[in-house]
Design a protein around this motif. Structure first.
Motif, PDB file in Angstrom:
ATOM      1  N   VAL A 122       0.864  -1.174   0.000  1.00  0.00           N
ATOM      2  CA  VAL A 122       0.000   0.000   0.000  1.00  0.00           C
ATOM      3  C   VAL A 122       0.907   1.232   0.000  1.00  0.00           C
ATOM      4  O   VAL A 122       2.016   1.196   0.534  1.00  0.00           O
ATOM      5  N   ALA A 123       0.434   2.303  -0.631  1.00  0.00           N
ATOM      6  CA  ALA A 123       1.218   3.530  -0.714  1.00  0.00           C
ATOM      7  C   ALA A 123       0.281   4.725  -0.682  1.00  0.00           C
ATOM      8  O   ALA A 123      -0.918   4.602  -0.945  1.00  0.00           O
ATOM      9  N   VAL A 124       0.830   5.877  -0.345  1.00  0.00           N
ATOM     10  CA  VAL A 124       0.054   7.106  -0.321  1.00  0.00           C
ATOM     11  C   VAL A 124      -0.201   7.560  -1.751  1.00  0.00           C
ATOM     12  O   VAL A 124       0.709   7.569  -2.582  1.00  0.00           O
ATOM     13  N   GLU A 125      -1.436   7.940  -2.028  1.00  0.00           N
ATOM     14  CA  GLU A 125      -1.831   8.363  -3.367  1.00  0.00           C
ATOM     15  C   GLU A 125      -2.127   9.860  -3.364  1.00  0.00           C
ATOM     16  O   GLU A 125      -2.699  10.388  -2.407  1.00  0.00           O
ATOM     17  N   ALA A 126      -1.737  10.544  -4.421  1.00  0.00           N
ATOM     18  CA  ALA A 126      -2.040  11.968  -4.537  1.00  0.00           C
ATOM     19  C   ALA A 126      -3.536  12.157  -4.771  1.00  0.00           C
ATOM     20  O   ALA A 126      -4.182  11.355  -5.442  1.00  0.00           O
ATOM     21  N   GLY A 127      -4.077  13.229  -4.201  1.00  0.00           N
ATOM     22  CA  GLY A 127      -5.506  13.483  -4.360  1.00  0.00           C
ATOM     23  C   GLY A 127      -5.838  14.931  -4.092  1.00  0.00           C
ATOM     24  O   GLY A 127      -4.954  15.764  -3.855  1.00  0.00           O
ATOM     25  N   ASP A 128      -7.115  15.237  -4.111  1.00  0.00           N
ATOM     26  CA  ASP A 128      -7.590  16.588  -3.848  1.00  0.00           C
ATOM     27  C   ASP A 128      -7.323  16.945  -2.391  1.00  0.00           C
ATOM     28  O   ASP A 128      -7.865  16.300  -1.490  1.00  0.00           O
ATOM     29  N   PRO A 129      -6.490  17.966  -2.111  1.00  0.00           N
ATOM     30  CA  PRO A 129      -6.169  18.321  -0.724  1.00  0.00           C
ATOM     31  C   PRO A 129      -7.407  18.654   0.104  1.00  0.00           C
ATOM     32  O   PRO A 129      -7.403  18.462   1.330  1.00  0.00           O
ATOM     33  N   ALA A 130      -8.468  19.108  -0.537  1.00  0.00           N
ATOM     34  CA  ALA A 130      -9.688  19.448   0.200  1.00  0.00           C
ATOM     35  C   ALA A 130     -10.447  18.219   0.654  1.00  0.00           C
ATOM     36  O   ALA A 130     -11.349  18.319   1.492  1.00  0.00           O
ATOM     37  N   GLN A 131     -10.086  17.052   0.099  1.00  0.00           N
ATOM     38  CA  GLN A 131     -10.787  15.818   0.424  1.00  0.00           C
ATOM     39  C   GLN A 131      -9.953  14.860   1.258  1.00  0.00           C
ATOM     40  O   GLN A 131     -10.368  13.726   1.495  1.00  0.00           O
ATOM     41  N   VAL A 132      -8.787  15.335   1.722  1.00  0.00           N
ATOM     42  CA  VAL A 132      -7.883  14.456   2.452  1.00  0.00           C
ATOM     43  C   VAL A 132      -7.384  15.156   3.707  1.00  0.00           C
ATOM     44  O   VAL A 132      -7.109  16.367   3.690  1.00  0.00           O
ATOM     45  N   GLY A 133      -7.243  14.399   4.791  1.00  0.00           N
ATOM     46  CA  GLY A 133      -6.654  14.930   6.015  1.00  0.00           C
ATOM     47  C   GLY A 133      -7.609  15.787   6.822  1.00  0.00           C
ATOM     48  O   GLY A 133      -8.834  15.630   6.761  1.00  0.00           O
ATOM     49  N   LEU A 134      -7.057  16.731   7.567  1.00  0.00           N
ATOM     50  CA  LEU A 134      -7.860  17.564   8.454  1.00  0.00           C
ATOM     51  C   LEU A 134      -8.904  18.371   7.699  1.00  0.00           C
ATOM     52  O   LEU A 134      -9.969  18.665   8.233  1.00  0.00           O
TER      53      LEU A 134
END
Length: 236
Positions: A53-65
């Motif tokens: 498994v690896a971290v995938e790039a995505g929309d910053p508004a939909q990931v994390g805090l």
């Protein structure tokens, strides 16, 4: 809702009789949440050390805090209801009804098969994914029978789906989730191990966790009136 109406007006019994008795409800539900969280993290624990498994790039508004509000919103009115609804139908009503009419193993087997078939139209379904869905049905049946309650398995089911989709950002039974995610992971190993496009529930890592979980449940000291697989009437 249809199951509840059937139980209340056709079978003429209370909703609590399918496994929602009040005593120890908060304890059983809380324990189910913790066990569900730990179980799916175990799946990731099998895959991550080998780089599957690896971290995938995505929309910053939909990931994390930034997505925390949506992630919590999806859990409370979404997954908590969805997981409980499937458990009410399969383990709350179907399993005990068939067990009482035929034999306990019939209720366990048929309800587990029905649970797998319920997901038969999900995208990217594979033979291994169907097997894992069936194994999850067996595990959930053992869990509900061991506790003689639905509280724990409802919590387990809901948090498993939430952690898989909205915590780790993986597909849940072949479907992408809405509401955002705290981490955005993707599978990078062979599909037979990671589950590929179906998500981890279609891979051997989940098979291993489910088999180990069933073994633990089987040997888990009973808290109710009878051992796993025995009808309620057996202690009378």
């Amino acid at each position: 809702l249809l199951v509840w109406l059937w139980i209340r007006f056709y079978e003429r019994r209370g909703i609590a009789t399918i496994g929602f008795e009040p005593p120890r409800a908060l304890f059983l539900y809380g324990r189910g949440l913790l066990l569900g969280l730990a179980s799916f993290c175990a799946v990731i624990g099998i895959l991550a050390p080998f780089g599957f498994v690896a971290v995938e790039a995505g929309d910053p508004a939909q990931v994390g805090l930034a997505a925390l509000g949506g992630v919590l919103l999806v859990l409370i009115p979404g997954w908590l209801i969805q997981g409980a609804a499937e458990e009410v139908l399969t383990r709350g009503w179907m399993l005990p009804t068939l067990a009482a009419r035929y034999r306990p193993w019939v209720g366990v087997l048929v309800s587990s098969l029905f649970f797998a078939v319920m997901h038969g139209l999900n995208p990217n379904l594979s033979i291994l994914a169907m097997l894992n869905l069936f194994l999850y049905g067996l595990f959930a049946a053992l869990y509900a029978l061991r506790e003689e309650s639905l509280w724990g398995i409802c919590a387990f089911h809901s948090i498993w789906n939430w952690v898989q989709g909205n915590f780790f950002g993986l597909e849940v039974s072949g479907q992408a989730v809405s509401g955002g995610m705290l981490f955005n992971l993707m599978e990078t190993g062979p599909d037979w191990l990671t589950g590929g496009a179906f998500g981890p529930e279609g891979g051997i890592a989940t098979t291993v966790v489910l088999l180990v979980s069933m073994a633990i449940i089987w040997w888990w000291p009973a808290t109710g009136r009878q051992p796993v697989g025995q009808p309620v009437a057996a202690d009378r």
